[in-house]
Design an enzyme around this catalytic site. Structure first.
Site, PDB file in Angstrom:
ATOM      1  CG  PHE A 320      -1.801   1.590   1.355  1.00 39.86           C
ATOM      2  CD1 PHE A 320      -2.212   1.710   0.499  1.00 39.86           C
ATOM      3  CD2 PHE A 320      -2.607   1.365   2.530  1.00 39.86           C
ATOM      4  CE1 PHE A 320      -2.829   3.138   0.709  1.00 39.86           C
ATOM      5  CE2 PHE A 320      -3.374   2.583   2.539  1.00 39.86           C
ATOM      6  CZ  PHE A 320      -4.182   3.433   1.796  1.00 39.86           C
ATOM      7  CB  CYS A 321       1.096   4.210  -0.074  1.00 41.24           C
ATOM      8  SG  CYS A 321       1.518   5.672   0.220  1.00 41.24           S
ATOM      9  CB  VAL A 322       5.598   4.678   1.102  1.00 36.93           C
ATOM     10  CG1 VAL A 322       7.269   4.376   1.134  1.00 36.93           C
ATOM     11  CG2 VAL A 322       5.304   5.756   0.955  1.00 36.93           C
ATOM     12  CG  LEU A 348      -4.144  -1.673  -1.959  1.00 34.38           C
ATOM     13  CD1 LEU A 348      -4.814  -1.868  -0.739  1.00 34.38           C
ATOM     14  CD2 LEU A 348      -5.056  -2.192  -3.396  1.00 34.38           C
TER      15      LEU A 348
END
Length: 591
Positions: A320-322, A348
């Site tokens: 998710f993200c980073v 994501l």
């Protein structure tokens, strides 16, 4: 991202040579805003007129096309006349026309002609300033920085942000006989002690009590993370386990807020054996940790432990993200070592191609990155340091200042109101630090140089990194209104990875788009099996579906879980025994 000190830019010689005929005269805003013909609140309007005069003066020094300046001046004078006529009509007839901004929607603004006049002049000046900012000549990044700086200034100087100019706050002070002001001062002092503006009633929440409550146990830990295994909620589970890698710039429980909106619990309910990385909140003992450390001792070690516990040769993974950037880097490192442990990869709101980083791009250039490297990076003269979590949290809040800053300044301090409890905003205020060397490397090689998407451009953990070498299918998700990872930038990952890929676009923003449980029946999502080079072409052929994208992802993930086997009776195994109940110690450490 670091705060950019100087948002004003100058036109280069080449750009100036091609620029249209320009003028440096600003519209006649200040004089109109402070007009002596204004009603009794002329002093109030004049105060804001003087403030806006300063910003108008600053923009005067920037080259503006002469024809656009003339148009702005004409439109401005017409609007001033209209506002004045509306004010006279309101005084004569007692009419209350709604103002086109929710900051001034309450009845005290409409019932007080002076306040309404001040608000209208503010909105006009703000609109004119933004139009001037849009007209400035220069390269795209310089113009974006000017727009951002002007928008920040405009939002900060709203009359609603000041007690003396806010009739709603003054009315409440009168009604409560000053108690609202006393409460507001108390809350201001408390927030000064916390180091941030409270966005929710933080006393309502406690990690492990009413957020991050999905049952599980910590089965492994090192100095960077704890690995949590969750208790199965079905008699049988897929034979391949699932590993979540959340962002290290926030705490993992964004994926496990409440039972009804928990991505983790939902995945467990679908019959998956779920493991989650809970990153440690770094203190000074970890300030010298590097990107290589986070990759080797983070997801690579977590993948190894999950395989040891489950006995599975391959596992399903999610970033998710980073966390998605970190996971993808780790899988590319393992691919370079001849290992393909991922049966599938879910990303994501993740950036692999940093060509379009949205509003965050204005904070990153060679000078700002070099400054970070010399203050908290590996080459800092005084040694590495920490990027404080509150600095990151404040920066992200000011990307949406009216919603995430000034709204709470007005409510908490001017009106003395306690913000309502909201789990997502509680998580948002639970910030984490980052080791300087790790952060600086990420900033330079991802945001500044965009090296990750270039095959074999980076060496990580001693290996040449090529994302194309990951041989797993990908599920890539983007949020349509995401201002941190623009959805088209998320879509760009589909053009980099070589495994069979599915892209899904959800409604809403960076967090609300992801945390959208099916039971709520909210929003919608888009699918298209084709993956053309351009995101716009993908969207043109996409089909919209009502509800949550979680169901589409669950169907896709089920295809990669393998056969069903009996759910394990306990946590971990002989080599990796349960250390403590979820959510563990690491997630509770404050920045």
């Amino acid at each position: 991202m670091s705060t950019q000190r100087n948002a004003r830019g100058r036109q280069t010689g080449a750009a100036a040579a091609k620029a249209p005929k320009t003028a440096k005269a600003a519209p006649a805003a200040p004089a109109a805003a402070a007009s002596p013909a204004a009603p009794a609140a002329g002093d109030l309007a004049g105060a804001f007129g003087a403030a806006f005069s300063d910003m108008f003066g600053r923009l005067q020094g920037l080259a503006l096309p002469q024809d656009q300046v003339a148009g702005l001046q004409g439109d401005y004078l017409k609007s001033v006349t209209q506002i004045w006529n509306d004010t006279l009509q309101r005084l004569q007839q007692g009419e209350s026309k709604p103002l086109p901004d929710r900051r001034f929607a309450a009845q005290p603004w409409l019932q007080n002609p002076a306040a309404a006049y001040t608000a209208q002049m503010y909105l006009l000046n703000a609109r004119t300033l933004m139009q001037m900012a849009e007209s400035v000549q220069g390269d795209a990044k310089t113009k974006a920085r000017i727009r951002f700086a002007v928008q920040q200034w405009v939002d900060a100087t709203s009359p609603s942000n000041f007690l003396a100019f806010n009739p709603e706050a003054l009315s409440k002070a009168m009604e409560t006989k000053g108690e609202s002001i006393a409460t507001g001062m108390k809350q201001l002092l408390e927030d000064l002690g916390k180091g941030h503006v409270s966005q929710t009633d933080e006393s309502v929440f406690e990690v492990g009590r009413n957020v991050a409550t999905t049952a599980g146990a910590v089965v492994f830990e090192n100095e960077l993370f704890q690995l949590i295994e969750y208790k199965p909620l079905t008699a049988q589970v897929h034979e391949r386990p699932m590993l979540f890698v959340p962002p290290c710039i926030n705490k993992y429980y964004i994926l496990d807020l409440q039972p009804e909106n928990s991505v983790i619990r939902y995945t467990v309910e679908q019959g998956h054996r779920v493991f989650v990385v809970s990153w440690r909140n770094p203190d000074d003992s970890l300030k010298d940790k590097t990107w290589d450390d986070y990759i080797e001792e983070g997801p690579i070690r977590a993948i190894e432990v999950v395989r040891e516990i489950s006995g599975a040769q391959t596992i399903n993974t999610l970033g998710f993200c980073v966390g998605g950037t970190i996971l993808s880097t780790a899988l590319a490192v393992l691919a370079a070592r001849g290992e393909q442990p991922a049966e599938s990869v879910t990303l994501l709101t993740t950036l692999l191609d940093f060509s379009d980083t949205g509003i965050l791009d204005i904070f990153v250039d060679e000078a700002s990155v070099r400054l970070r490297e010399m203050t908290i990076g590996a080459q800092a003269p005084t040694g590495p340091g920490l990027l404080k979590g509150q600095e990151l949290a404040t920066t992200f809040s000011f990307l949406r200042p009216n919603d995430l800053v000034w709204n709470y300044v007005v409510g908490n301090y001017l009106k003395g109101e306690t913000p309502p409890p909201f789990d997502l905003l509680y998580w948002n205020g639970d910030s984490t630090n980052l080791p300087g060397p790790m952060y600086c490397w990420y900033l330079r090689h991802m945001y500044l140089q965009n090296d990750l998407k270039k095959p074999n451009q980076l060496t990580v953990c001693g290996e040449s990194v090529d994302l194309r070498a990951i041989q797993a299918p990908f599920f890539v998700y983007g949020s349509r209104e995401d201002h941190i990872v623009p959805w088209k930038a998320a879509y760009a990952s589909t053009q980099i990875v070589k495994g069979k890929t599915q892209f899904v676009l959800g409604a809403s923003g960076h967090i609300a788009g992801v945390i959208n449980p099916p039971a709520k029946g909210k929003r919608s999502y888009w699918t298209n099996t084709k993956l053309p080079a351009k995101a716009d072409d993908w969207f043109a052929g996409a089909t919209e579906h009502p509800g949550s994208w979680w169901t589409a992802w669950s169907d896709w993930l089920g295809q990669h879980g393998g056969k069903r086997v009996s759910a394990p009776k306990g946590f971990g195994n002989r080599a990796h025994k349960a250390i403590e109940p979820a959510p563990g110690r690491y997630v509770k450490a404050k920045a």
